[in-house]
Design a protein around this motif. Sequence first.
Motif, PDB file in Angstrom:
ATOM      1  N   GLN A 194       0.840  -1.187   0.000  1.00  0.00           N
ATOM      2  CA  GLN A 194       0.000   0.000   0.000  1.00  0.00           C
ATOM      3  C   GLN A 194       0.878   1.241   0.000  1.00  0.00           C
ATOM      4  OE1 GLN A 194      -3.013  -0.181   3.029  1.00  0.00           O
ATOM      5  NE2 GLN A 194      -4.395   1.193   1.952  1.00  0.00           N
ATOM      6  N   VAL A 195       0.315   2.329  -0.542  1.00  0.00           N
ATOM      7  CA  VAL A 195       1.048   3.581  -0.678  1.00  0.00           C
ATOM      8  C   VAL A 195       0.203   4.699  -0.087  1.00  0.00           C
ATOM      9  CG1 VAL A 195       2.149   5.200  -2.268  1.00  0.00           C
ATOM     10  CG2 VAL A 195       2.151   2.750  -2.788  1.00  0.00           C
ATOM     11  N   ALA A 196       0.839   5.556   0.702  1.00  0.00           N
ATOM     12  CA  ALA A 196       0.190   6.736   1.268  1.00  0.00           C
ATOM     13  C   ALA A 196       0.976   7.971   0.842  1.00  0.00           C
ATOM     14  CB  ALA A 196       0.109   6.647   2.789  1.00  0.00           C
ATOM     15  N   TYR A 197       0.263   9.089   0.698  1.00  0.00           N
ATOM     16  CA  TYR A 197       0.887  10.330   0.221  1.00  0.00           C
ATOM     17  C   TYR A 197       0.701  11.433   1.252  1.00  0.00           C
ATOM     18  CZ  TYR A 197       1.686  14.594  -2.431  1.00  0.00           C
ATOM     19  OH  TYR A 197       2.144  15.812  -2.834  1.00  0.00           O
ATOM     20  N   SER A 198       1.686  12.306   1.353  1.00  0.00           N
ATOM     21  CA  SER A 198       1.594  13.478   2.216  1.00  0.00           C
ATOM     22  C   SER A 198       2.387  14.618   1.602  1.00  0.00           C
ATOM     23  CB  SER A 198       2.114  13.179   3.621  1.00  0.00           C
ATOM     24  OG  SER A 198       2.047  14.332   4.437  1.00  0.00           O
ATOM     25  N   PHE A 199       1.986  15.832   1.943  1.00  0.00           N
ATOM     26  CA  PHE A 199       2.716  17.008   1.504  1.00  0.00           C
ATOM     27  C   PHE A 199       3.852  17.330   2.454  1.00  0.00           C
ATOM     28  CE2 PHE A 199      -1.669  17.209   0.149  1.00  0.00           C
ATOM     29  CZ  PHE A 199      -1.555  17.451  -1.202  1.00  0.00           C
ATOM     30  N   ASN A 200       3.862  16.679   3.632  1.00  0.00           N
ATOM     31  CA  ASN A 200       4.910  16.858   4.618  1.00  0.00           C
ATOM     32  C   ASN A 200       5.520  15.501   4.943  1.00  0.00           C
ATOM     33  OD1 ASN A 200       4.105  19.705   5.086  1.00  0.00           O
ATOM     34  ND2 ASN A 200       2.301  18.759   5.997  1.00  0.00           N
ATOM     35  N   LEU A 248      -4.789  31.986  15.481  1.00  0.00           N
ATOM     36  CA  LEU A 248      -4.989  30.568  15.785  1.00  0.00           C
ATOM     37  C   LEU A 248      -4.089  29.692  14.919  1.00  0.00           C
ATOM     38  CD1 LEU A 248      -6.683  28.602  17.495  1.00  0.00           C
ATOM     39  CD2 LEU A 248      -8.363  28.573  15.649  1.00  0.00           C
ATOM     40  N   LEU A 249      -3.927  30.040  13.652  1.00  0.00           N
ATOM     41  CA  LEU A 249      -3.045  29.288  12.767  1.00  0.00           C
ATOM     42  C   LEU A 249      -1.588  29.413  13.184  1.00  0.00           C
ATOM     43  CD1 LEU A 249      -4.621  30.054   9.265  1.00  0.00           C
ATOM     44  CD2 LEU A 249      -4.471  27.816  10.349  1.00  0.00           C
ATOM     45  N   ASN A 250      -1.208  30.588  13.658  1.00  0.00           N
ATOM     46  CA  ASN A 250       0.187  30.813  14.041  1.00  0.00           C
ATOM     47  C   ASN A 250       0.543  30.148  15.365  1.00  0.00           C
ATOM     48  OD1 ASN A 250       0.697  32.342  11.748  1.00  0.00           O
ATOM     49  ND2 ASN A 250       0.098  34.268  12.738  1.00  0.00           N
ATOM     50  N   THR A 251      -0.440  29.922  16.211  1.00  0.00           N
ATOM     51  CA  THR A 251      -0.167  29.333  17.524  1.00  0.00           C
ATOM     52  C   THR A 251      -0.437  27.832  17.566  1.00  0.00           C
ATOM     53  OG1 THR A 251      -2.419  29.930  18.247  1.00  0.00           O
ATOM     54  CG2 THR A 251      -0.637  31.487  18.737  1.00  0.00           C
ATOM     55  N   ASN A 252      -1.190  27.328  16.607  1.00  0.00           N
ATOM     56  CA  ASN A 252      -1.533  25.906  16.577  1.00  0.00           C
ATOM     57  C   ASN A 252      -0.971  25.289  15.301  1.00  0.00           C
ATOM     58  OD1 ASN A 252      -2.724  23.355  16.574  1.00  0.00           O
ATOM     59  ND2 ASN A 252      -4.627  24.097  17.497  1.00  0.00           N
ATOM     60  N   LEU A 306      -3.076  22.442  13.670  1.00  0.00           N
ATOM     61  CA  LEU A 306      -4.202  22.924  12.871  1.00  0.00           C
ATOM     62  C   LEU A 306      -3.731  23.438  11.520  1.00  0.00           C
ATOM     63  CD1 LEU A 306      -7.208  23.677  12.580  1.00  0.00           C
ATOM     64  CD2 LEU A 306      -6.672  25.862  13.679  1.00  0.00           C
ATOM     65  N   ARG A 307      -2.618  24.158  11.506  1.00  0.00           N
ATOM     66  CA  ARG A 307      -2.077  24.670  10.241  1.00  0.00           C
ATOM     67  C   ARG A 307      -1.696  23.535   9.301  1.00  0.00           C
ATOM     68  NH1 ARG A 307       0.699  29.013   7.896  1.00  0.00           N
ATOM     69  NH2 ARG A 307       0.135  30.366   9.634  1.00  0.00           N
ATOM     70  N   THR A 308      -1.085  22.482   9.843  1.00  0.00           N
ATOM     71  CA  THR A 308      -0.689  21.351   9.008  1.00  0.00           C
ATOM     72  C   THR A 308      -1.893  20.650   8.407  1.00  0.00           C
ATOM     73  OG1 THR A 308       1.297  21.015  10.359  1.00  0.00           O
ATOM     74  CG2 THR A 308       0.580  19.180   8.973  1.00  0.00           C
ATOM     75  N   ILE A 309      -2.929  20.434   9.234  1.00  0.00           N
ATOM     76  CA  ILE A 309      -4.132  19.744   8.741  1.00  0.00           C
ATOM     77  C   ILE A 309      -4.831  20.569   7.674  1.00  0.00           C
ATOM     78  CG2 ILE A 309      -6.423  18.929   9.397  1.00  0.00           C
ATOM     79  CD1 ILE A 309      -5.254  18.183  12.120  1.00  0.00           C
ATOM     80  N   ILE A 310      -5.009  21.858   7.925  1.00  0.00           N
ATOM     81  CA  ILE A 310      -5.675  22.727   6.949  1.00  0.00           C
ATOM     82  C   ILE A 310      -4.884  22.791   5.658  1.00  0.00           C
ATOM     83  CG2 ILE A 310      -6.425  25.088   6.487  1.00  0.00           C
ATOM     84  CD1 ILE A 310      -8.200  23.654   8.444  1.00  0.00           C
ATOM     85  N   SER A 311      -3.569  22.918   5.772  1.00  0.00           N
ATOM     86  CA  SER A 311      -2.714  23.005   4.590  1.00  0.00           C
ATOM     87  C   SER A 311      -2.803  21.748   3.745  1.00  0.00           C
ATOM     88  CB  SER A 311      -1.269  23.266   5.014  1.00  0.00           C
ATOM     89  OG  SER A 311      -0.393  23.224   3.909  1.00  0.00           O
ATOM     90  N   ASN A 312      -2.793  20.581   4.396  1.00  0.00           N
ATOM     91  CA  ASN A 312      -2.853  19.326   3.653  1.00  0.00           C
ATOM     92  C   ASN A 312      -4.210  19.102   3.007  1.00  0.00           C
ATOM     93  OD1 ASN A 312      -0.382  17.297   3.966  1.00  0.00           O
ATOM     94  ND2 ASN A 312      -0.476  18.582   5.790  1.00  0.00           N
ATOM     95  N   LEU A 313      -5.282  19.492   3.683  1.00  0.00           N
ATOM     96  CA  LEU A 313      -6.602  19.354   3.092  1.00  0.00           C
ATOM     97  C   LEU A 313      -6.736  20.213   1.844  1.00  0.00           C
ATOM     98  CD1 LEU A 313      -8.873  19.302   6.287  1.00  0.00           C
ATOM     99  CD2 LEU A 313      -8.384  17.403   4.741  1.00  0.00           C
ATOM    100  N   ILE A 314      -6.249  21.440   1.907  1.00  0.00           N
ATOM    101  CA  ILE A 314      -6.310  22.315   0.740  1.00  0.00           C
ATOM    102  C   ILE A 314      -5.410  21.794  -0.365  1.00  0.00           C
ATOM    103  CG2 ILE A 314      -5.880  24.663  -0.098  1.00  0.00           C
ATOM    104  CD1 ILE A 314      -6.523  25.665   2.700  1.00  0.00           C
ATOM    105  N   ASN A 315      -4.233  21.301   0.015  1.00  0.00           N
ATOM    106  CA  ASN A 315      -3.302  20.765  -0.982  1.00  0.00           C
ATOM    107  C   ASN A 315      -3.896  19.569  -1.711  1.00  0.00           C
ATOM    108  OD1 ASN A 315      -0.685  21.937  -1.433  1.00  0.00           O
ATOM    109  ND2 ASN A 315      -0.366  21.748   0.767  1.00  0.00           N
ATOM    110  N   GLU A 316      -4.553  18.681  -0.956  1.00  0.00           N
ATOM    111  CA  GLU A 316      -5.128  17.481  -1.575  1.00  0.00           C
ATOM    112  C   GLU A 316      -6.162  17.879  -2.616  1.00  0.00           C
ATOM    113  OE1 GLU A 316      -7.280  13.295  -0.336  1.00  0.00           O
ATOM    114  OE2 GLU A 316      -7.653  15.104   0.826  1.00  0.00           O
ATOM    115  N   ARG A 317      -7.045  18.813  -2.287  1.00  0.00           N
ATOM    116  CA  ARG A 317      -8.069  19.232  -3.230  1.00  0.00           C
ATOM    117  C   ARG A 317      -7.449  19.952  -4.427  1.00  0.00           C
ATOM    118  NH1 ARG A 317     -12.028  17.238  -5.015  1.00  0.00           N
ATOM    119  NH2 ARG A 317     -12.598  16.733  -2.865  1.00  0.00           N
TER     120      ARG A 317
END
Length: 327
Positions: free
Chosen positions: A79-85, A163-167, A170-181
């Motif tokens: 199996q193969v999984a992909y990530s932007f990080n 909130l993005l700068n302190t968490n 959250l920034r990583t999750i949001i960034s990856n969701l946008i990147n995937e789309r």
Amino acid sequence: MITKLTSIKTVIAKIIADLDLKEDDMRISDIRSWCGEAIEKIGAFTQFIPKVSGQDGTPITKLCGYQASLPCDLHQLHQVAYSFNCDGPWFPMRKATGSFAVWGHGKCCCNCDCYDELGHKKECRHNNCCEHCDPNMIVQEDTMVNLVVDMIGNIDKTEALELLNTNQNLRTIISNLINERTYNDGFNTANPSGGLQYSIKPGFIMCNVPSGYLKLSYSAIPTDEDGYTLIPDLTSYTEAIYWYVTMKLKYPEYLNGKLNREVYYDIRRSWNFYRNQAYAEALMPNEDGMESIKNNWNKIVPEFRDHNTFYSHTGERQIIYNANERY
């Protein structure tokens, strides 16, 4: 069930002792090769060791120019999984089925070798070249801020940015969701709605995204510190490999009429018997394994989305409330 491994040196020692081979008659290179053939022909998937790139000292697989090199010890890819990080989160990929599922030109998008064969970053000779290969560069700050405002509500953009700068999580999750789309919609020209896909060519894995990181789940043939193959520490395996090597050693004598046919066929029957026994013993689950098999077979509602969770919940007991209720 396989719980321990041992080196094929034990099998080689048995071959030398049982066949009364002299030191000058030892064909070590041939015997090592035949031992590998015997393991392949037994074919039990549990005889190999599971590996995941990026874990336990296995280098992470860096995707660049739509492709990446496969690990040199890979025997079978699962199996193969992909990530932007490089540290996730990870999205499942599926094997491409399209007739035109070939992507990219096989080169870094900035025309320089940013990473070596093991996925380790090298010193770059071009200014800011790796920034053009970084998939995180496609996410704009205002895009993430607007998404956080829509998700949480009752906050303004200033609070969302704080909130993005302190968490960082959250920034990583949001960034990856946008990147995937963004990647699914913008880069998959062969099949824009097909999601994350990959295909295999000898030595390389090809993906429908130009860059990022891959986590590969695969089986590898275990070896000891001297490069000798490790085999399951089971008597059936030792006997099966012994009879296979004996069959190979005695075949020239049988071919030249120096060995009785019945003797040679008895050797072949012994190999076939212990091969089947080794295969069955390697695949036999223990009580915990049988519990997972039981849970998987006794499900009222089929689970069609196990691939999205990398099959981690397949062996769990299914609990459905009001399953017999009629509407």
